[in-house]
Motif scaffolding. Structure first.
Motif, short mmCIF file in Angstrom:
data_model
loop_
_atom_site.label_atom_id
_atom_site.label_comp_id
_atom_site.label_asym_id
_atom_site.label_seq_id
_atom_site.Cartn_x
_atom_site.Cartn_y
_atom_site.Cartn_z
N ARG A 42 51.31 -3.54 20.49
CA ARG A 42 49.89 -3.78 20.19
C ARG A 42 49.61 -5.27 20.03
O ARG A 42 48.59 -5.77 20.49
N ALA A 43 50.52 -5.98 19.37
CA ALA A 43 50.35 -7.43 19.19
C ALA A 43 50.34 -8.14 20.55
O ALA A 43 49.54 -9.06 20.76
N SER A 44 51.18 -7.70 21.45
CA SER A 44 51.19 -8.29 22.79
C SER A 44 49.87 -8.03 23.51
O SER A 44 49.29 -8.93 24.12
N GLN A 45 49.39 -6.79 23.42
CA GLN A 45 48.11 -6.45 24.05
C GLN A 45 46.97 -7.28 23.47
O GLN A 45 46.14 -7.79 24.21
N GLU A 46 46.93 -7.39 22.15
CA GLU A 46 45.84 -8.13 21.52
C GLU A 46 45.88 -9.62 21.82
O GLU A 46 44.86 -10.29 21.80
N ALA A 47 47.09 -10.12 22.16
CA ALA A 47 47.23 -11.52 22.54
C ALA A 47 46.94 -11.73 24.03
O ALA A 47 47.00 -12.85 24.53
N GLY A 48 46.62 -10.63 24.73
CA GLY A 48 46.31 -10.73 26.15
C GLY A 48 47.55 -10.81 27.03
O GLY A 48 47.47 -11.21 28.20
N SER A 51 52.06 -5.62 28.15
CA SER A 51 52.79 -4.86 27.15
C SER A 51 53.25 -3.53 27.72
O SER A 51 52.67 -3.02 28.68
N ASP A 54 50.57 -0.87 28.08
CA ASP A 54 49.61 -0.86 29.19
C ASP A 54 49.78 0.38 30.06
O ASP A 54 48.80 0.90 30.60
#
Length: 127
Positions: A42-48, A51, A54
């Protein structure tokens, strides 16, 4: 509880208790690891950043949790893992490396617990 079982002469239950303890420990460690894996995704996704999550964007949270748990247990016990759940970012790769190192400790603790229980049973039978 172990002392009570020994006093009652139910030494076989000691082994069952040790196995149960080990399984509960393994499940709890897997759950915590699963939550960490999800958090890193989730942290990777929120950082764009790309992940592993996906691939499961259309899945509900329960499905994502089961994929996390399967991934976690596979890494902890050295078993099969889902080929669709693999690290995509450096953060996820770092988490995998840490998990693999940590899994050595978890498996070692489980084997030690079982070995101690079996040795205790053998000692009791010798007396």
């Amino acid at each position: 509880l172990e002392q009570w079982m020994l006093q009652m002469g139910i030494d076989r239950l000691l082994l069952v208790f040790a196995v149960g303890q080990t399984l509960v420990f393994l499940f709890l460690v897997s759950h915590i690891s699963s939550c960490g894996w999800y958090l890193v995704g989730r942290a990777s996704q929120e950082a764009g950043i790309a992940s592993w999550l996906d691939s499961f964007a259309n899945s509900d949270m329960w499905d994502q949790y089961l994929h996390c748990m399967y991934w976690s247990m596979g890494h902890i016990i050295g078993g099969a893992t889902d080929p669709h759940v693999k690290p995509q970012s450096w953060q996820e790769q770092l988490y995998c490396v840490i998990m693999l190192a940590f899994s050595l400790l978890v498996v070692g603790a489980g084997i030690s617990n079982m070995t101690n229980a079996i040795a205790e049973l053998q000692r009791l039978h010798m007396e």
